[in-house]
Scaffold this motif. Structure first.
Motif, PDB file in Angstrom:
ATOM      1  N   HIS A 129       0.840  -1.201   0.000  1.00  0.00           N
ATOM      2  CA  HIS A 129       0.000   0.000   0.000  1.00  0.00           C
ATOM      3  C   HIS A 129       0.876   1.252   0.000  1.00  0.00           C
ATOM      4  CE1 HIS A 129      -3.807  -2.144   0.478  1.00  0.00           C
ATOM      5  NE2 HIS A 129      -3.156  -2.961   1.280  1.00  0.00           N
ATOM      6  N   GLN A 130       1.373   1.568  -1.185  1.00  0.00           N
ATOM      7  CA  GLN A 130       2.198   2.756  -1.389  1.00  0.00           C
ATOM      8  C   GLN A 130       1.583   3.593  -2.504  1.00  0.00           C
ATOM      9  OE1 GLN A 130       6.503   2.069  -1.658  1.00  0.00           O
ATOM     10  NE2 GLN A 130       6.157  -0.070  -1.095  1.00  0.00           N
ATOM     11  N   SER A 131       1.868   4.866  -2.469  1.00  0.00           N
ATOM     12  CA  SER A 131       1.284   5.774  -3.464  1.00  0.00           C
ATOM     13  C   SER A 131       1.692   5.396  -4.889  1.00  0.00           C
ATOM     14  CB  SER A 131       1.699   7.216  -3.165  1.00  0.00           C
ATOM     15  OG  SER A 131       3.113   7.335  -3.131  1.00  0.00           O
ATOM     16  N   LYS A 132       2.898   4.847  -5.056  1.00  0.00           N
ATOM     17  CA  LYS A 132       3.366   4.501  -6.403  1.00  0.00           C
ATOM     18  C   LYS A 132       2.582   3.336  -7.006  1.00  0.00           C
ATOM     19  CE  LYS A 132       6.998   1.261  -4.972  1.00  0.00           C
ATOM     20  NZ  LYS A 132       8.439   0.921  -5.067  1.00  0.00           N
ATOM     21  N   ASN A 133       1.898   2.561  -6.148  1.00  0.00           N
ATOM     22  CA  ASN A 133       1.150   1.403  -6.640  1.00  0.00           C
ATOM     23  C   ASN A 133      -0.328   1.697  -6.875  1.00  0.00           C
ATOM     24  OD1 ASN A 133       3.488  -0.125  -6.429  1.00  0.00           O
ATOM     25  ND2 ASN A 133       3.017  -0.826  -4.353  1.00  0.00           N
ATOM     26  N   ILE A 134      -0.751   2.901  -6.555  1.00  0.00           N
ATOM     27  CA  ILE A 134      -2.171   3.246  -6.651  1.00  0.00           C
ATOM     28  C   ILE A 134      -2.591   3.447  -8.106  1.00  0.00           C
ATOM     29  CG2 ILE A 134      -3.815   5.106  -6.140  1.00  0.00           C
ATOM     30  CD1 ILE A 134      -2.597   5.314  -3.404  1.00  0.00           C
ATOM     31  N   SER A 135      -3.794   2.989  -8.418  1.00  0.00           N
ATOM     32  CA  SER A 135      -4.295   3.080  -9.792  1.00  0.00           C
ATOM     33  C   SER A 135      -4.659   4.516 -10.156  1.00  0.00           C
ATOM     34  CB  SER A 135      -5.526   2.185  -9.959  1.00  0.00           C
ATOM     35  OG  SER A 135      -6.617   2.711  -9.225  1.00  0.00           O
ATOM     36  N   GLN A 136      -4.613   4.797 -11.441  1.00  0.00           N
ATOM     37  CA  GLN A 136      -4.946   6.132 -11.927  1.00  0.00           C
ATOM     38  C   GLN A 136      -6.421   6.433 -11.718  1.00  0.00           C
ATOM     39  OE1 GLN A 136      -2.770   8.414 -12.955  1.00  0.00           O
ATOM     40  NE2 GLN A 136      -4.466   9.869 -13.127  1.00  0.00           N
ATOM     41  N   SER A 148      -0.500   8.833   0.270  1.00  0.00           N
ATOM     42  CA  SER A 148       0.558   8.203   1.062  1.00  0.00           C
ATOM     43  C   SER A 148       0.000   7.499   2.295  1.00  0.00           C
ATOM     44  CB  SER A 148       1.595   9.242   1.488  1.00  0.00           C
ATOM     45  OG  SER A 148       1.013  10.202   2.360  1.00  0.00           O
ATOM     46  N   THR A 149      -1.260   7.783   2.637  1.00  0.00           N
ATOM     47  CA  THR A 149      -1.851   7.174   3.833  1.00  0.00           C
ATOM     48  C   THR A 149      -3.011   6.235   3.522  1.00  0.00           C
ATOM     49  OG1 THR A 149      -3.340   9.068   4.126  1.00  0.00           O
ATOM     50  CG2 THR A 149      -1.201   9.142   5.260  1.00  0.00           C
ATOM     51  N   LEU A 154      -5.428  -0.090  -4.829  1.00  0.00           N
ATOM     52  CA  LEU A 154      -4.556  -1.122  -5.395  1.00  0.00           C
ATOM     53  C   LEU A 154      -5.369  -2.086  -6.249  1.00  0.00           C
ATOM     54  CD1 LEU A 154      -2.079  -2.195  -2.574  1.00  0.00           C
ATOM     55  CD2 LEU A 154      -1.910  -0.332  -4.210  1.00  0.00           C
ATOM     56  N   GLY A 155      -4.822  -2.448  -7.398  1.00  0.00           N
ATOM     57  CA  GLY A 155      -5.451  -3.475  -8.217  1.00  0.00           C
ATOM     58  C   GLY A 155      -5.066  -4.849  -7.698  1.00  0.00           C
ATOM     59  N   GLN A 156      -5.718  -5.883  -8.191  1.00  0.00           N
ATOM     60  CA  GLN A 156      -5.406  -7.242  -7.752  1.00  0.00           C
ATOM     61  C   GLN A 156      -4.440  -7.946  -8.701  1.00  0.00           C
ATOM     62  OE1 GLN A 156      -8.728  -9.654  -6.610  1.00  0.00           O
ATOM     63  NE2 GLN A 156      -9.552  -8.136  -5.206  1.00  0.00           N
ATOM     64  N   GLU A 157      -4.019  -7.251  -9.753  1.00  0.00           N
ATOM     65  CA  GLU A 157      -3.046  -7.830 -10.663  1.00  0.00           C
ATOM     66  C   GLU A 157      -1.660  -7.813 -10.012  1.00  0.00           C
ATOM     67  OE1 GLU A 157      -4.785  -5.081 -11.347  1.00  0.00           O
ATOM     68  OE2 GLU A 157      -6.441  -5.951 -12.496  1.00  0.00           O
ATOM     69  N   CYS A 161       2.076  -4.383  -7.882  1.00  0.00           N
ATOM     70  CA  CYS A 161       3.205  -4.227  -6.964  1.00  0.00           C
ATOM     71  C   CYS A 161       4.523  -4.733  -7.558  1.00  0.00           C
ATOM     72  CB  CYS A 161       2.940  -4.986  -5.665  1.00  0.00           C
ATOM     73  SG  CYS A 161       1.523  -4.377  -4.718  1.00  0.00           S
ATOM     74  N   HIS A 162       4.424  -5.724  -8.433  1.00  0.00           N
ATOM     75  CA  HIS A 162       5.625  -6.358  -8.971  1.00  0.00           C
ATOM     76  C   HIS A 162       5.916  -5.895 -10.399  1.00  0.00           C
ATOM     77  CE1 HIS A 162       5.672  -9.200  -5.597  1.00  0.00           C
ATOM     78  NE2 HIS A 162       4.365  -9.323  -5.768  1.00  0.00           N
TER      79      HIS A 162
END
Length: 381
Positions: A129-136, A148-149, A154-157, A161-162
């Protein structure tokens, strides 16, 4: 004229406003909702009965509202429809908005409908759960959110994250080949699903023996990847060296199979393409009688019969013109009958005449045992 009167009025109004604020607002809002501070904004969250309205929450939290409509995630569950059950406000600007019933570390992630198993169980919440992983999608719908909080978005793909280790060569659906037990062993990948089926010894070969490592230095931790597509595999020679130097053509399967190079298919190999054609009785001899295990297939001596066969006559004919060459009397069809004729016998010290011509050879030339219990037939007297 009382010049202090306006000042007194202003101070009185400020006092009255402060009292009304204290009476109407139970406390300061948290930082994420600080823009809603002020008595004029109360009805943006509360109804006329002063209760918190979930519908008004969702008017701002558009991303969450859409997920509810689609029946996605924990908030789509009817048990989590009342926002204030988990999100308590008016406790101060630094108050944590999320109430974890049993603590964050014991949160039941199954409620989100994304089950944690395998190596995901040991991963910390903020590792994913990081801002860089959040969907558009959530960024577009809720631009004021502190990414950031938040734990949303997050998607489930797996690629949420990877990074894509395969650089887009194949499907991004990692679960087709991998499990959460780890990346290293693609436990679910079946090579039979691609054009090149693995059989025989190909099954035990390490992937990188056929799939070369490509260095692209994408990142410090991920500098290379395996080339999975575009591997030439139509012919054995795409991977294997032709040790025969094209002498037998390029159809390796004509003689070999994937169980090993030494496992030459019987009845398929054309020995006439070698320097020693198999004729007569030789054509019925098992390969391993000449090509014994552990010996190479090439470099075998074959110029003389005695390169393979022992001298049954123990040098009795060594003094003859052909030095006892087997083919002087025998053929590849077998040792018997021999080519040694009556005419040939006439050239020996004892020509056959009269009744001797009708006597079988073994009537005179009988078997005998030499030293070491070695059997032979005595031809010289």
């Amino acid at each position: 004229m009382d010049i202090l009167k306006p000042i007194r009025i202003i101070l009185l109004l400020m006092f009255i406003y402060g009292i009304s604020q204290a009476q109407l607002s139970p406390g300061e809002l948290s930082k994420p909702h600080a823009f809603l501070d002020g008595i004029e904004n109360c009805n943006k969250c509360h109804g006329f009965d002063q209760k918190l309205s979930p519908d008004k929450c969702l008017a701002c939290h558009i991303y969450l509202a859409d997920r509810r409509k689609q029946g996605l995630g924990m908030h789509a569950n009817s048990s989590y429809r009342n926002c204030e059950d988990c999100h308590v406000e008016h406790q101060g600007k630094d108050f944590e908005l999320i109430f974890w019933k049993d603590g964050q570390e014991k949160f039941d992630h199954n409620l989100t409908r994304y089950i944690l198993d395998g190596k995901h169980l040991s991963v910390k919440c903020r590792d994913c759960h990081q801002s860089k992983n959040i969907s558009q999608d959530i960024v577009t719908k809720e631009p004021k959110k502190n990414f950031s909080t938040t734990f949303q978005g997050l998607g489930q793909e797996c690629t949420t994250c990877h990074a894509d280790e395969h650089r887009g060569q194949i499907s991004a659906k990692c679960s087709t080949c991998h499990t959460t037990a780890g990346w290293k062993s693609p436990a679910k990948f079946d090579h039979a699903s691609v054009k090149f089926k693995l059989t025989g010894k190909h099954i035990t070969i390490a992937c990188d023996k056929c799939h070369p490592l490509i260095v692209d230095n994408r990142s410090e931790k991920d500098k290379d990847y395996l080339k999975l597509t575009g591997i030439q595999s139509a012919k054995c020679l795409d991977c294997h060296k032709d040790v025969h130097n094209s002498k037998f053509g390029q159809n390796c399967e004509g003689c070999h199979d994937t169980d090993g190079w030494s496992n030459v298919a019987r009845g398929q190999f054309d020995h006439s393409k070698t320097r020693f054609a198999l004729l007569g009785a030789h054509s019925r001899v098992a390969c391993e009688k000449c090509h014994t295990p552990g010996k190479p297939f090439k470099g075998l001596k074959y110029e003389k019969c005695q390169d393979c066969h022992r001298d049954y006559h123990k040098g009795q004919f060594a003094s003859r013109l052909q030095a006892g060459a087997c083919e002087e009397c025998h053929t590849v069809d077998g040792y018997l009958p021999t080519r040694f004729s009556v005419a040939a016998h006439a050239e020996t010290k004892y020509p056959l005449q009269g009744s001797h011509l009708a006597i079988a050879c073994n009537a005179c030339h009988q078997k005998e045992l030499l030293t070491g219990n070695v059997e032979t037939i005595k031809f010289k007297f």
